[in-house]
Scaffold this active site. Structure first.
Site, PDB file in Angstrom:
ATOM      1  CB  SER A   1      -0.940  -0.024   1.204  1.00  0.00           C
ATOM      2  OG  SER A   1      -1.829   1.079   1.179  1.00  0.00           O
TER       3      SER A   1
ATOM      4  CG  ASP B   1      -5.729  -5.694   2.934  1.00  0.00           C
ATOM      5  OD1 ASP B   1      -6.390  -6.708   3.244  1.00  0.00           O
ATOM      6  OD2 ASP B   1      -5.575  -5.307   1.754  1.00  0.00           O
TER       7      ASP B   1
ATOM      8  CG  HIS C   1      -4.254  -1.042  -0.362  1.00  0.00           C
ATOM      9  ND1 HIS C   1      -4.014  -0.916   0.992  1.00  0.00           N
ATOM     10  CD2 HIS C   1      -4.714  -2.307  -0.535  1.00  0.00           C
ATOM     11  CE1 HIS C   1      -4.324  -2.057   1.600  1.00  0.00           C
ATOM     12  NE2 HIS C   1      -4.742  -2.913   0.688  1.00  0.00           N
TER      13      HIS C   1
END
Length: 404
Positions: free
Chosen positions: A219, A344, A248
């Site tokens: 991310s 995540d 992401h």
């Protein structure tokens, strides 16, 4: 909120001397006002500067001393890309979040800005009315400001802002412990740059099975980390297995990320397509706005794009991809968690380890944000926690069937 150069000291004092100091730079007075108001409503944040172009920001950055700058790309007199290196030169280690509307041009510029020292980017809704009503834009912007600002303070040994939460520090959430039944024999490792309870991380042995797939989650800071890792692996080894990535990112950005990785590695990298069979020698990236799963169809690993709700506030999300590949590849999985906000991927790490696979994570010191890799490491289900410049060598060794 401070507009121009007046009142910065008073604003900072009102919020407290340890408040995160933020400068907002955008040519729209409406957007500057909205962002400034949102941030000032958060405990622990002071808006110390608000400017309509990059030149005014560069001229004022020494006086404002911001921890974080929200920097628009398209502005008159001096645009964001011109101002970016000047701001970094004047303000050491400042966290800069590039802000732009979601166009192909701005996506390309935003990714280029990361290579020039920007910490992150955030896509703006197309119109002022959409921005004012977008709860997700406000939430994402506030989270990025808090996390990147706190990370800067941590690296410089400065006092941390008080955001009024009893939870883990931004970007470093604690992942729930894995069930005892999923644990393998583990050894305690002391990670560099850490102290206290987080210093001892339990590591598990690598799988005895040679990986048939490399699955990566990332991310904030991920685009640069991905290129660093993949460029460090020989093309022959990269082509020996399929590589699946969930970074992401919004739509448009993921396609351009694929183009950048292709140029960096010489291996084809592009968005995965629904129903596409997964083949060695290719890099598949989850398209922005869709979850990418790897399912076995007729015994063949196949991409399934899923338009379901966000997972961990993310879409695409790492957990669904990691969980899906365990049923397809079993113990022949090598997972990698790189820098990123949130947690995540932590649940997916447990699934990979539970199936007998191996997972490597990036360490705290080299991560832009040690949220995702930190949460993964704290599960006790990883086989290594490594600085960014050591990951490629380890991944190559494991993909060849060796053990580091």
């Amino acid at each position: 909120m401070v507009t121009g150069t007046s009142g910065a000291t008073a604003a900072a004092t009102a919020q407290g001397t340890d408040s995160l100091r933020v400068m907002v730079v955008d040519d729209s007075v409406v957007i500057r006002g909205l962002i400034g108001r949102w941030l000032e409503e958060e405990q622990g944040i002071s808006v110390v500067g608000s400017h309509r172009n990059g030149k005014l920001a560069v001229d004022d950055v020494d006086r404002c001393e911001p921890d974080v700058i929200v920097l628009d790309i398209d502005m008159p007199e001096m645009d964001g890309m011109t101002a970016l290196p000047l701001l970094i030169q004047k303000r050491r280690n400042v966290a800069i979040i590039m802000s732009s509307t979601l166009t192909q041009r701005n996506a390309e510029i935003s990714l280029r800005a990361l290579s020039l020292g920007a910490s992150d980017y955030i896509p703006k809704p197309e119109s002022n009315s959409e921005i004012s009503t977008s709860a997700s834009f406000r939430r994402d912007l506030t989270a990025k400001v808090k996390t990147l600002g706190a990370r800067r303070r941590q690296r410089l040994g400065l006092a941390q802002p008080d955001f009024g939460s009893t939870n883990a520090a931004p970007g470093r959430p604690a992942a729930p412990a894995a069930p005892a039944s999923a644990r393998a024999p583990a050894a305690a490792a002391t990670l560099p740059g850490q102290s206290g309870a987080s210093a001892a991380i339990s590591l598990r042995p690598y799988s005895s099975v040679r990986p048939r797939v490399l699955a990566i989650g990332s991310s904030t800071g991920g685009p640069q980390a991905l290129q660093t890792v993949l460029k460090g692996i020989s093309a022959t080894v990269l082509r020996s297995v399929p590589i699946v990535i969930t970074q992401h990112m919004p739509p448009t950005f993921t396609r351009i990320l694929g183009e950048h990785i292709t140029k960096a590695t010489g291996v084809e990298a592009r968005e995965g397509e629904h129903g596409e069979q997964v083949q060695a020698g290719r890099i598949y990236i989850a398209p922005g706005g869709q979850h990418m799963l790897i399912k076995s169809i007729g015994g063949t690993p196949t991409i399934e794009l899923n338009d379901g709700p966000p997972v961990n506030f993310c879409k695409p999300a790492v957990d669904p991809m990691f969980e899906s590949i365990t049923a397809t590849y079993g113990s022949a999985i090598l997972g990698l968690i790189l820098t990123g906000m949130g947690h995540d991927g932590a649940q997916g790490v447990k699934m990979i380890a539970g199936a007998g696979g191996s997972v490597v994570t990036q360490d705290e010191e080299t991560s832009v944000v040690w949220g995702m890799p930190g949460a993964a490491a704290q599960t006790g289900m990883c086989s290594a926690v490594l600085p960014l410049d050591k990951i490629a060598t380890t991944i190559e060794t494991v993909l060849k069937g060796g053990r580091p």
